[in-house]
Scaffold this motif. Structure first.
Motif, mmCIF file in Angstrom:
data_model
loop_
_atom_site.group_PDB
_atom_site.id
_atom_site.type_symbol
_atom_site.label_atom_id
_atom_site.label_comp_id
_atom_site.label_asym_id
_atom_site.label_seq_id
_atom_site.Cartn_x
_atom_site.Cartn_y
_atom_site.Cartn_z
ATOM 1 N N GLY A 17 0.832 -1.196 0.000
ATOM 2 C CA GLY A 17 0.000 0.000 0.000
ATOM 3 C C GLY A 17 0.861 1.237 0.000
ATOM 4 O O GLY A 17 2.093 1.172 -0.068
ATOM 5 N N GLY A 18 0.190 2.394 0.099
ATOM 6 C CA GLY A 18 0.960 3.617 0.126
ATOM 7 C C GLY A 18 0.104 4.849 0.051
ATOM 8 O O GLY A 18 -1.125 4.790 -0.056
ATOM 9 N N VAL A 19 0.799 5.992 0.125
ATOM 10 C CA VAL A 19 0.200 7.318 -0.013
ATOM 11 C C VAL A 19 0.971 8.007 -1.126
ATOM 12 O O VAL A 19 2.189 8.164 -1.040
ATOM 13 N N ALA A 20 0.275 8.422 -2.190
ATOM 14 C CA ALA A 20 0.955 8.938 -3.368
ATOM 15 C C ALA A 20 0.362 10.263 -3.808
ATOM 16 O O ALA A 20 -0.728 10.653 -3.378
ATOM 17 N N ASP A 21 1.102 10.965 -4.674
ATOM 18 C CA ASP A 21 0.607 12.220 -5.230
ATOM 19 C C ASP A 21 -0.557 11.967 -6.181
ATOM 20 O O ASP A 21 -1.478 12.779 -6.261
ATOM 21 N N GLY A 22 -0.508 10.867 -6.915
ATOM 22 C CA GLY A 22 -1.569 10.537 -7.849
ATOM 23 C C GLY A 22 -2.314 9.293 -7.420
ATOM 24 O O GLY A 22 -2.390 8.964 -6.230
ATOM 25 N N ASP A 23 -2.819 8.553 -8.387
ATOM 26 C CA ASP A 23 -3.595 7.339 -8.110
ATOM 27 C C ASP A 23 -2.648 6.217 -7.666
ATOM 28 O O ASP A 23 -1.738 5.828 -8.391
ATOM 29 N N VAL A 24 -2.868 5.709 -6.453
ATOM 30 C CA VAL A 24 -1.991 4.683 -5.895
ATOM 31 C C VAL A 24 -2.442 3.285 -6.290
ATOM 32 O O VAL A 24 -1.680 2.314 -6.149
ATOM 33 N N LEU A 25 -3.655 3.149 -6.789
ATOM 34 C CA LEU A 25 -4.218 1.827 -7.035
ATOM 35 C C LEU A 25 -3.416 0.979 -8.027
ATOM 36 O O LEU A 25 -3.201 -0.217 -7.777
ATOM 37 N N PRO A 26 -2.940 1.514 -9.159
ATOM 38 C CA PRO A 26 -2.133 0.670 -10.060
ATOM 39 C C PRO A 26 -0.897 0.095 -9.388
ATOM 40 O O PRO A 26 -0.512 -1.051 -9.648
ATOM 41 N N HIS A 27 -0.265 0.869 -8.500
ATOM 42 C CA HIS A 27 0.916 0.375 -7.792
ATOM 43 C C HIS A 27 0.538 -0.739 -6.817
ATOM 44 O O HIS A 27 1.292 -1.711 -6.642
ATOM 45 N N SER A 87 -11.701 7.296 -0.709
ATOM 46 C CA SER A 87 -12.220 7.881 -1.942
ATOM 47 C C SER A 87 -12.116 9.399 -1.913
ATOM 48 O O SER A 87 -11.851 10.014 -0.873
ATOM 49 N N ALA A 88 -12.361 10.015 -3.065
ATOM 50 C CA ALA A 88 -12.327 11.472 -3.148
ATOM 51 C C ALA A 88 -13.363 12.097 -2.227
ATOM 52 O O ALA A 88 -13.181 13.223 -1.732
ATOM 53 N N ALA A 89 -14.450 11.384 -1.971
ATOM 54 C CA ALA A 89 -15.503 11.891 -1.095
ATOM 55 C C ALA A 89 -15.143 11.733 0.386
ATOM 56 O O ALA A 89 -15.870 12.211 1.260
ATOM 57 N N GLY A 90 -14.070 11.045 0.669
ATOM 58 C CA GLY A 90 -13.610 10.914 2.044
ATOM 59 C C GLY A 90 -13.979 9.624 2.724
ATOM 60 O O GLY A 90 -13.592 9.402 3.870
ATOM 61 N N GLY A 91 -14.712 8.717 2.067
ATOM 62 C CA GLY A 91 -15.072 7.441 2.660
ATOM 63 C C GLY A 91 -14.140 6.332 2.229
ATOM 64 O O GLY A 91 -13.311 6.493 1.325
ATOM 65 N N ILE A 92 -14.259 5.181 2.879
ATOM 66 C CA ILE A 92 -13.456 4.014 2.528
ATOM 67 C C ILE A 92 -14.202 3.195 1.484
ATOM 68 O O ILE A 92 -15.368 2.831 1.678
ATOM 69 N N VAL A 93 -13.523 2.897 0.388
ATOM 70 C CA VAL A 93 -14.056 2.036 -0.666
ATOM 71 C C VAL A 93 -13.259 0.748 -0.652
ATOM 72 O O VAL A 93 -12.023 0.777 -0.681
ATOM 73 N N ARG A 94 -13.951 -0.389 -0.616
ATOM 74 C CA ARG A 94 -13.288 -1.689 -0.543
ATOM 75 C C ARG A 94 -13.761 -2.596 -1.662
ATOM 76 O O ARG A 94 -14.950 -2.631 -1.993
ATOM 77 N N ARG A 95 -12.827 -3.359 -2.236
ATOM 78 C CA ARG A 95 -13.166 -4.395 -3.207
ATOM 79 C C ARG A 95 -12.376 -5.654 -2.853
ATOM 80 O O ARG A 95 -11.168 -5.591 -2.602
ATOM 81 N N SER A 111 -5.649 8.117 -3.841
ATOM 82 C CA SER A 111 -4.241 8.446 -3.598
ATOM 83 C C SER A 111 -3.705 7.814 -2.322
ATOM 84 O O SER A 111 -2.518 7.959 -2.007
ATOM 85 N N ILE A 112 -4.546 7.097 -1.587
ATOM 86 C CA ILE A 112 -4.105 6.443 -0.357
ATOM 87 C C ILE A 112 -4.836 5.106 -0.247
ATOM 88 O O ILE A 112 -6.064 5.051 -0.407
ATOM 89 N N GLY A 113 -4.110 4.027 -0.042
ATOM 90 C CA GLY A 113 -4.773 2.723 -0.023
ATOM 91 C C GLY A 113 -3.895 1.605 0.505
ATOM 92 O O GLY A 113 -2.683 1.758 0.682
ATOM 93 N N ILE A 114 -4.560 0.466 0.752
ATOM 94 C CA ILE A 114 -3.896 -0.743 1.233
ATOM 95 C C ILE A 114 -4.407 -1.930 0.431
ATOM 96 O O ILE A 114 -5.543 -1.924 -0.053
ATOM 97 N N GLY A 115 -3.574 -2.950 0.279
ATOM 98 C CA GLY A 115 -3.959 -4.154 -0.455
ATOM 99 C C GLY A 115 -3.420 -5.402 0.205
ATOM 100 O O GLY A 115 -2.466 -5.350 0.998
ATOM 101 N N HIS A 116 -4.019 -6.534 -0.143
ATOM 102 C CA HIS A 116 -3.681 -7.782 0.535
ATOM 103 C C HIS A 116 -3.983 -8.959 -0.375
ATOM 104 O O HIS A 116 -4.976 -8.980 -1.099
ATOM 105 N N THR A 117 -3.104 -9.941 -0.357
ATOM 106 C CA THR A 117 -3.381 -11.232 -0.968
ATOM 107 C C THR A 117 -3.229 -12.287 0.112
ATOM 108 O O THR A 117 -2.240 -12.296 0.845
ATOM 109 N N ARG A 118 -4.225 -13.173 0.240
ATOM 110 C CA ARG A 118 -4.397 -13.964 1.456
ATOM 111 C C ARG A 118 -4.065 -15.437 1.257
ATOM 112 O O ARG A 118 -4.339 -16.015 0.202
#
Length: 611
Positions: free
Chosen positions: A6-16, A38-46, A67-74
């Motif tokens: 995961g990370g905090v980036a200047d742009g879209d962090v999701l591709p990383h 999300s841009a609206a300030g809530g947490i979006v999960r998939r 621009s801020i997110g976390i990911g996981h493979t289980r």
């Protein structure tokens, strides 16, 4: 045995994050998921059950970004492989958590939280972390202090990353017993459980220590140690090349890693063969002082590394004349053991994060063992950092779950250890040492010759693919190779396989032998060959079909029910390294015929960071 990125980036962090998850999929591939602010300030999960590719397809349909997110493979531990157990886990609409490891006191924490009104939507131990942080966040001024308070209530091993709607410009990550590192980039700040996931964005990394808690923002990182004190951890420039973790022209990483063994062995031996044989250069500046008074050696490892230590034990006794013992780390740590201040504790781990081995090392140190040595493939991992001496093999990254090049490079490291101990005990003169080193120089070439036998082994694999059981036999130094061959076959082809010292046949296993069970024999031209030949006759007399890996100068001939493949000329004490190659190839090609997932076998993952 899960992957975190995961990370905090200047742009879209999701591709990383998605690319990082793809690179971490060897650590866990039951399910995968991401959470973003999300841009609206809530947490979006998939989340999705299955591979990262399925998660990526799901996200592409929704056109998510953030621009801020976390990911996981289980890799499932608590709870089945279903979407509601997939990470990230949420607490209300405010906290999202990904977690690697096991929380040992999760049941009592779950009961406590339920009594306070928290509702659980999964069977995982991870969900208690999310609810704990949610509870503590309501009592504290920021996410970092809430995570610190929650960490103090957890028992077990974990690496976690936390996202909060209330703190939309920062993440928190923590480590206790499971690997986690930070990546520093111009575009932002990142974290992952393996440096491979960070290479597309940065090679500047900081390894967290046990008990560390870090706050990650666009502008930088802030690390607190286990006492809550702000600390500066050393920054490293990763030497790992992005090309090293690409598949290249191979069908599978296991195939690639099998064929990389001549180079991996040559690279691992380089320091010993390029100049004068130096104990300090091999093991560390204190090598002569710490190894000089060793009276006994104890090897601690698990899985394939344990089989390497079974060979190393015999080398140490044969070459150095020092009593040696090899024990499974997860058994050693829970039994009463008699300390010996002159005993060398040798730990082996590909990742350097194997929890069983790490805890066994801690147990040995608690008992007062000060002379510790680690043989590992990852320099900055926990086990070598906790050891007085260390040897870093140069196998390069190993992605396939079934270990191959890590095993053979561990073997050559163990051979160097036996030579080193023999020198200190005055058992090797210059001429004898030179002869041993010459045999090591010839080893990569011998391994390549063994790899050249692949077409013959492919034909054997076709005969194995419809079998339900197989038996592997070896004697002396080669019994551990039989164990390793059986393990490889069952790991990736799902054929039930067992290994025995050949002399044990008549004590029970011979009852299993019939025409439906192939029997693989590791048969080098050593002093036990005649004994082994008698054991083979016992198999043929019961209708068993033999598949014999022999040497060029042995006298086995193919006949009805006896198939023979000849390796290069007998390599003496180093023969186990050469004989490891064909059993790897046999397992690989049997799995290909059966159509199993070679690199990601069911129920298994690469880095065993849970008990």
């Amino acid at each position: 045995m899960c992957g975190i990125v995961g990370g905090v980036a200047d742009g879209d962090v999701l591709p990383h994050i998605l690319e990082g998850l793809r690179r971490l999929e060897y650590r866990g591939y039951d399910s995968a998921g991401v959470a973003l602010v999300s841009a609206a300030g809530g947490i979006v999960r998939r989340r999705s059950v299955g591979r990262v590719a399925e998660l990526s397809a799901l996200i592409a349909r929704d056109a998510l970004e953030g621009s801020i997110g976390i990911g996981h493979t289980r890799w499932a531990t608590h709870g089945g492989v279903v979407e509601h157990n997939a990470h990230p886990l949420l607490s209300g609409e405010d906290i999202a958590v990904v977690h690697n490891g096991i929380i040992e006191n999760f049941a009592e924490l779950r009961q406590e939280l339920q009594a306070q009104g928290y509702v659980f939507g999964s069977e995982t131990d991870t969900e208690v972390i999310a609810h704990l942080i949610h509870r503590e966040r309501s009592r504290r001024p920021d996410l970092l202090s809430a995570c610190r308070a929650a960490m103090e209530q957890l028992r077990g091993a974990f690496a976690i990353a936390v996202l909060s709607r209330s703190d939309p410009d920062r993440l928190c990550v923590a480590r206790m017993g499971c690997p986690l590192l930070l990546g520093l980039a111009e575009s932002g700040q990142y974290f992952a459980s393996d440096v491979a996931a960070l290479l597309p964005v940065t090679r500047r990394v900081v390894y967290l220590e046990d008990g560390d808690l870090a706050e990650v923002t666009r502008s930088g990182i802030r690390i607190e140690d286990a006492r809550g004190q702000v600390v500066a951890r050393q920054e490293h420039w990763s030497q790992l090349s992005p090309a090293a973790i690409d598949l290249g022209p191979y069908r599978h990483f296991m195939q690639k890693e099998i064929h990389e063994q001549p180079r991996a062995i040559a690279d691992t031996l380089e320091g010993a063969l390029q100049g004068p044989f130096s104990l300090q250069d091999l093991w560390g500046q204190e090598a002569r002082e710490r190894l000089g008074h060793v009276e006994r050696v104890l090897f601690l490892a698990s899985g394939t590394s344990h089989y390497a230590s079974l060979v190393g034990r015999q080398w140490v006794e044969t070459i150095a004349g020092i009593p040696a013992h090899a024990e499974l780390g997860h058994e050693y740590r829970y039994r009463d053991s008699i300390p010996n201040p002159n005993q060398l504790i040798v730990t082996l781990s590909q990742s350097g994060e194997t929890l069983d081995t790490w805890e066994a090392l801690r147990r040995a140190k608690d008992l007062g063992h000060e002379e510790t040595l680690s043989i590992c493939n990852v320099a900055e991992s926990a086990i070598p950092r906790a050891s007085a001496l260390r040897f870093i093999t140069r196998a390069g990254p190993e992605i396939g779950v079934a270990s191959t090049k890590a095993f053979t490079t561990q073997l050559v490291a163990l051979y160097l250890l036996a030579l080193s101990l023999a020198i200190l005990r005055g058992r090797l003169d210059d001429a004898s040492l030179a002869q041993h080193l010459e045999h090591l120089r010839e080893l990569p070439g011998g391994v390549q010759q063994a790899l050249n036998l692949e077409p013959q082994i492919q034909l054997w694999a076709q005969r194995f693919a419809d079998k339900d059981h197989a038996l592997f036999l070896g004697r002396g130094l080669h019994y551990p190779i039989a164990l390793e061959g059986a393990l490889k076959l069952k790991e990736i082809s799902y054929i039930h396989a067992e290994a025995y010292p050949a002399g044990e046949l008549k004590h029970g296993p011979l009852a299993l032998v019939d025409q439906h069970m192939p029997v693989v024999v590791i048969a080098p031209n050593d002093r036990l060959l005649e004994k082994l030949a008698a054991n083979m006759q016992e198999v043929r007399a019961r209708g068993g079909e033999l598949y014999v890996f022999a040497d060029l100068d042995s006298h086995f001939e193919a006949a009805a029910g006896i198939h023979v493949i000849r390796l290069p000329r007998y390599a003496g004490l180093l023969s186990p390294v050469l004989h490891a190659i064909p059993v790897q190839l046999l397992a690989y090609h049997a799995a290909l015929v059966k159509g199993t997932d070679v690199d990601r076998p069911r129920n298994l993952a690469k880095a065993v960071t849970v008990e």
